[in-house]
Design an enzyme around this catalytic site. Structure first.
Site, mmCIF file in Angstrom:
data_model
loop_
_atom_site.group_PDB
_atom_site.id
_atom_site.type_symbol
_atom_site.label_atom_id
_atom_site.label_comp_id
_atom_site.label_asym_id
_atom_site.label_seq_id
_atom_site.Cartn_x
_atom_site.Cartn_y
_atom_site.Cartn_z
ATOM 1 N N GLY A 115 48.186 46.074 42.083
ATOM 2 C CA GLY A 115 49.393 46.558 41.421
ATOM 3 C C GLY A 115 50.544 45.576 41.575
ATOM 4 N N ASP A 132 44.584 39.831 37.749
ATOM 5 C CA ASP A 132 45.904 40.494 37.803
ATOM 6 C C ASP A 132 46.917 39.735 36.940
ATOM 7 O OD1 ASP A 132 44.828 42.319 39.570
ATOM 8 O OD2 ASP A 132 45.332 41.082 41.312
ATOM 9 N N SER A 158 46.978 30.498 37.041
ATOM 10 C CA SER A 158 47.106 31.177 38.343
ATOM 11 C C SER A 158 46.055 30.718 39.351
ATOM 12 C CB SER A 158 47.000 32.693 38.155
ATOM 13 O OG SER A 158 45.665 33.063 37.913
HETATM 14 O O1 RIB Z 1 42.973 41.268 42.632
HETATM 15 C C1 RIB Z 1 43.249 40.629 43.846
HETATM 16 C C2 RIB Z 1 43.783 41.617 44.834
HETATM 17 O O2 RIB Z 1 42.779 42.550 45.148
HETATM 18 C C3 RIB Z 1 44.193 41.010 46.152
HETATM 19 O O3 RIB Z 1 45.531 40.567 46.164
HETATM 20 C C4 RIB Z 1 43.897 42.107 47.143
HETATM 21 O O4 RIB Z 1 45.013 42.647 47.754
HETATM 22 C C5 RIB Z 1 43.094 43.158 46.368
HETATM 23 O O5 RIB Z 1 43.844 44.265 46.085
#
Ligand code: RIB
Length: 290
Positions: free
Chosen positions: A39, A238, A268
């Site tokens: 998140g 992310d 990234s």
């Molecule tokens: O997607 C990577 C993330 O997955 C990491 O930062 C770790 O905290 C897990 O939640």
């Protein structure tokens, strides 16, 4: 405004030249505590591109919780909806080796969501242009949040990671799904490419260095990855989700938003740590001109 509803972790990162086998001890050459959590990472990705972002999540009343909240504030993210509880802040134990990683998450405070958080979702979602969810918080909260998005016709992105808690019911909400390949296989089985044809413009599958694909009304669309020097892939997905939300919040169409997110994710992976290499908008546009 983009609202991110999800996890906030401290990543405990160890780098080694080879993953240990079962029962084996190996030496590493680096240890670092780096802000993470799917998140929080997605919130930082969107904010660094220039979006107005609000984070909704839960941390512990400990040093990690304070540090992580401050990190989000330093990125310009609204944090007043982040709650502090007695449980310890979530952590992720991350082993990085040879352009690959292995992650174990201990959710801690990320699993302590109460009715107050539902009230915050009801307050924030109607004011949002795009809302992003992942699956590192209680699944009931994700369902409630998706239902609120649907009620208010707010665009939702559901990044179904990790898939441990995934249930079929999540497919019935009106959300754009963004699994990676192995998550797609967990959700739809080995025939996932066939199955998602029935969901045009509702699913985007990230393919690592190969880029991304999504079914449109016409055909399967592929967005090619960029050749890059990979340092650490943690947080690439992310970055993709945060950048996708950024594009959709700008009213770009899905194709343009995916191309932008694909370029952002490629940038990234060029630094160690989930949030370290997340780019600003100029770097992404420059990469797209390459
Ligand atoms: O997607 C990577 C993330 O997955 C990491 O930062 C770790 O905290 C897990 O939640």
């Amino acid at each position: 405004m983009i609202t991110v509803i999800g996890s906030i972790n401290m990543d405990l990162v160890v780098r080694t030249d080879n993953f240990p086998k079962q029962g084996e001890t190996r030496l590493g050459d680096l240890f670092a505590t780096i802000p993470g959590g799917k998140g929080a990472n997605q919130a930082v990705a969107a904010a660094r591109l220039g979006a107005e972002v609000t984070m909704l999540g839960v941390v512990g009343k400990d040093a990690f919780g304070q540090e992580l909240t401050k990190t989000l504030q330093d990125e310009g993210i609204h944090t007043t909806a982040i709650q502090s509880v007695d449980e310890p802040t979530g952590i992720a134990n991350i082993l990085v080796s040879n352009q690959d990683n292995r992650i174990i998450v201990v959710p801690g405070a990320n699993h302590v969501w109460d009715e107050q958080m539902v009230a915050e979702m009801k307050r924030l979602i109607p004011k949002s242009k795009v809302v992003i969810f992942q699956l590192e918080i209680p699944i009931d909260m994700v369902k409630k949040g998706l239902a609120i998005c649907q009620e208010h016709s707010v665009q939702a992105i559901l990044n179904p990671a990790p898939t441990d808690a995934f249930t079929e019911e999540l497919l019935h909400f009106n959300a754009l799904l963004t699994p990676n390949e192995s998550e797609a296989e967990t959700i739809w089985g080995s025939e996932w490419k066939q199955k998602i044809k029935a969901l045009p413009n509702k699913v985007v599958v990230t393919l690592g260095k190969e880029g991304a694909m999504y079914p449109s009304e016409v055909s399967d669309e592929y967005v090619t990855g960029y050749p890059v020097e990979v340092v650490d892939t943690t947080g690439a997905g992310d970055t993709f989700n945060g950048a996708l939300a950024y594009g959709l919040a700008q009213d770009w169409n899905l194709a343009k938003s995916i191309e932008f997110a694909n370029a952002a994710a490629s940038l990234s992976v060029e630094a160690l740590g989930a949030q370290t290499g997340m780019p600003n908008v100029d770097s992404v546009l420059e990469r797209m001109r390459r």
